[in-house]
Write a protein that holds these residues in place. Sequence first.
Motif, PDB file in Angstrom:
ATOM      1  N   SER B  15       0.845  -1.194   0.000  1.00 41.72           N
ATOM      2  CA  SER B  15       0.000   0.000   0.000  1.00 41.72           C
ATOM      3  C   SER B  15       0.878   1.241   0.000  1.00 41.72           C
ATOM      4  O   SER B  15       2.058   1.185   0.339  1.00 41.72           O
ATOM      5  CB  SER B  15      -0.887   0.008   1.253  1.00 41.72           C
ATOM      6  OG  SER B  15      -0.091   0.241   2.386  1.00 41.72           O
ATOM      7  N   VAL B  16       0.293   2.338  -0.363  1.00 42.99           N
ATOM      8  CA  VAL B  16       1.063   3.584  -0.372  1.00 42.99           C
ATOM      9  C   VAL B  16       1.536   3.926   1.033  1.00 42.99           C
ATOM     10  O   VAL B  16       2.652   4.366   1.242  1.00 42.99           O
ATOM     11  CB  VAL B  16       0.205   4.724  -0.955  1.00 42.99           C
ATOM     12  CG1 VAL B  16       0.912   6.050  -0.778  1.00 42.99           C
ATOM     13  CG2 VAL B  16      -0.065   4.454  -2.411  1.00 42.99           C
ATOM     14  N   ILE B  19       4.723   2.249   2.001  1.00 43.19           N
ATOM     15  CA  ILE B  19       5.990   2.704   1.417  1.00 43.19           C
ATOM     16  C   ILE B  19       6.266   4.167   1.720  1.00 43.19           C
ATOM     17  O   ILE B  19       7.173   4.758   1.173  1.00 43.19           O
ATOM     18  CB  ILE B  19       6.011   2.492  -0.108  1.00 43.19           C
ATOM     19  CG1 ILE B  19       4.920   3.326  -0.783  1.00 43.19           C
ATOM     20  CG2 ILE B  19       5.908   1.040  -0.460  1.00 43.19           C
ATOM     21  CD1 ILE B  19       5.056   3.388  -2.279  1.00 43.19           C
ATOM     22  N   GLU B  22       9.849   4.962   2.685  1.00 46.44           N
ATOM     23  CA  GLU B  22      10.697   4.207   1.781  1.00 46.44           C
ATOM     24  C   GLU B  22      12.167   4.423   2.101  1.00 46.44           C
ATOM     25  O   GLU B  22      12.557   5.474   2.596  1.00 46.44           O
ATOM     26  CB  GLU B  22      10.415   4.594   0.322  1.00 46.44           C
ATOM     27  CG  GLU B  22      10.734   6.024  -0.005  1.00 46.44           C
ATOM     28  CD  GLU B  22       9.532   6.933   0.161  1.00 46.44           C
ATOM     29  OE1 GLU B  22       9.554   8.032  -0.362  1.00 46.44           O
ATOM     30  OE2 GLU B  22       8.586   6.530   0.836  1.00 46.44           O
TER      31      GLU B  22
END
Lengths: 333, 676
Positions: B15-16, B19, B22
């Motif tokens: 899912s966004v 990350i 990141e």
Amino acid sequence: MVRILNRTPMILVCLLALWATSVPAKTDIVVLVSSDTKPYQDVVAGIRSGLASKKQQYSLTITTLAGLQAGEQALPPEHTLLLTVGTRATRYALDKKVSDTIFATFVTRSSLLPEPAFGNEFPKQLKGALVLDQPAERVVALSRLVRPKMQKLGFVVNGSAPNRQDEFSDAALKTGLQFSTATLFEDSNPIADLKAIFSSSDVFVVVPDKARFNSKIAKWVLFLSYRHRVPVIGYSKKYTDAGALVSLFSNPEQIGRDTGERVREWLTDRRRLFFSPRLLSPRYFTLTVNDKVVDSLALEIDSAEQLKQRLMDKPQFDTADSEDDPELLLRSD
Amino acid sequence: MKYQCLALLLSGVVSVAAIAAEEFVSEVDLFADVPMINGATRLQQHATAVPASVTVITREMIAASGATEIAHLMRLAPGFLSYSVMGNQLGVSSRALSPAFPGHLEVRLDGRSVYQPTLSTVIWSSLGIDIKDIDYIEVIRGSNTPAFGSNAFQGAINIVTLDALASPELSLRATGGSIDNEDFSARYAGIAQDFSYVVSALSRSNSGFTALDEPRGGPWPTNTNEDDMHTRQFRLRGLYTPSLDDELEIIVGFGEDRLQLPENDVRGYHNRKFDNNYQQLRWVHLLGNGDVTVNFYHNYLHIEDDTVLGLLSELTPLTPATIPVIFPGQVDEVLLGDIRDGLSERYHLELQQTFDVSRQLQLVWGTAFRVERLSSQFLLGHDDVIDEEQFQLFVNGDWRFHPQWNANLGVMLEHNGLVDSFASPRIGINYQWKPSQMFRASVTAGKRTPSLLSVFQDSSVTFADGTVIDQLAGNDGEAHEEKVDVLELGYLGYFLDGDLTLDLKLFRERLRDARFDPSQPAMDLDGERHVWTNGLDWDTQGFEAQLRYRPNSRWLLSWQYAYLDMDGTWLDVGDPEDIGNNVPTHNTSVLLAYRPAPDWELSSVLYHTSAMEWVGGDDVDEITRLDLRLEKTLRLGDWQGWLELIVHNVGDDYVDYDDDNYFERRVFVRLKFDLN
């Protein structure tokens, strides 16, 4: 006369076909931007200028990731290409599989590198990407220009997640340079490790890493540069302002323009399913020189414009992947 | 980790949110802004995001100014006054009355407050650094109590010195010229395996204002060196970096200043000696999304005067014969005055944490514990040591709630035995109209703990046995906090690709219950004495502007202007007196530097201050002063040198603060050599 009349429908069809081919066809491109802030706006403006063409019309639909996620905007289902601007937009598009034809721009090579365990494969939807990273060969060539008699290149690597180490060391070796690397881990003493590199280097290159790592080392790098009188090549105008001798980078507008031109070229000649290579390095770049540092180090170097021209006169470093891309497929049609 | 991210990406299940943190390098990392300001809120912020007007006096400006005194650099910040109470007693104030001992500004040197409780001010000659040691100065123009507490009542100054790593290995400097100026300093910067350090030593002396050198007569041997200064200071600043995430800094220093202070027509002058030392330990630990800082320091200042006022019969209309009549049991004797023997100490321990709550919200919070100690037989009327404990708790946040809007919210809570507890809040809203242009509005309700001296002073001139002859200063015994409410409207714009910066500010300031010491009737020799009280109110409104233009490395222009309109009344011996003329209506400075060739630099600074009446000083005319400087860079192998010819006040003499302080043309030659 009758024959002419009999042929009229055919003539009209031909004329219509001729007219149709003379009117540029419209290509729908959807742009998905990670944010609506200034750098991304500049990229989009650059894309518009890069796409400008008399032969082909492009219809651009701009969508923001925030708007998409909030349900305020939607991606048009019918489009020729989805252009993602920035890492978050690219990741979202690939993750949600919102398009079969994606070109990513304003991203880094690090954010797109495929995992070897999965066969070095890029997602099929990702037709290509223009990365922000300057080719190592270009940076090494620049270091030669600012210090022609240099023999050893120094740079630092984030030990927690090495980024582009091999690329730079290969580029140095190819040009007959030696190199020394400081690999910094969380428990490394930055001054001791960097001091060793600065003591034995003629030019120091800052390879951009995570912002936090960049900020952790920036102070020490610039301080030691002054102390050891070793010029630093940075990656942004702010690095130059802070004390680097010269910085090499592509600004958002340049990335956008480059993106627009490359997409236009690809769409015009669709013999290839993917861009070649898949990861493209920026063609346009900017150089900034800190004159104070030039004076302080008593160097005699060309102006930023002259340096840029000399770099452009060298062979273009147009590829971010040095090896052939196994994913290149010829279109069946 | 980056490979793991991509593996998840390819599997299509990431899912966004997952990350968001990141591990790979992204465009955000490449275009991350270089933090510029941290003195406004304690957060690392770009100038467009701070809730206050901030002037950064760069190293380049410091060099181009040709200044020989650190205090005088503050003239390069709009609205700031730097003045000479005496030849070597300097004062700095902003948007406020400018007394001999201004105390409404917080001045920090590498994170250590240098405010001295004994005199309730900053002793600029005791900072312990050479002007060339400074890397940059952040000047917060306006109340900054929500970030730095009481002392930042009307502004804050953050002086940052050059790090050892950014210093040449050896640096030698000498300055000589007018007013018998003899300044010498040496600095050595070393780098051991994991420890870098700078040791510096300086010696300075001058003879102050020339006009004060004239003999004034009287029975006591007058001297032609009435406001001389000689100072010697030593400093060590070391940095240990055990890991990429840790910095441990240690700073220690000591020194002494010997000043001659003009006094009266009988004695002429007296000597004052400051002995100071300080120790500071600062540890910064970087976290994943912020950092933690622990800062401890100790300041020590001992003041010793040899103030011999003179015989009582010489100082007053009393004759030796009448003295026993008025003061039974006493005879005419030599009187001692002023501080004589004063000691102040400060212990300060501070913990601070900054962290990013999200991409939109950045926070800093912290707490501090401080002990201030003060003793002075003369100032306090007794030998006891006053210990005062103070607590601080602060939080400041920068919330970017819209791509073009951010809000700064902050509050400082303070508690001490003098005025109990109070809060100083601030709210600021910044609107990024265009990428390079910003508007700002902020409201601050600052409060200040009165200085120890203003709460406890009880000074008298006495006979040797303690019998009071004349009461000098006391206090009303009812001290409470001073208050200032400030409304600011600001604009900050960058033009010509950032080469030109324009900073504008409109403000209204409402100051209440300021601690001051008006004269009041008293049953003593002269019939009056000063009494500290929270009785001074004033309203000010004004406009400040700063324009900085640096088109290339050869040219630099910096223009500063302030307009100030003050309305208030001063009660002195019962007579109300308008204080509107106690601040300058117009205050301007213009710095221009030009480098015609790599080894040459020409620079000038023009200062203008409109006519005003100085508090404790005199009513003086407007001041216009032009300084010029010519610098030649010298290169001798591994040595690099700079030879400067500096002229202060090219034009006519002017009066600074006091009618006796004639500032004449002064010429200096400064030579600096660095070994790399």
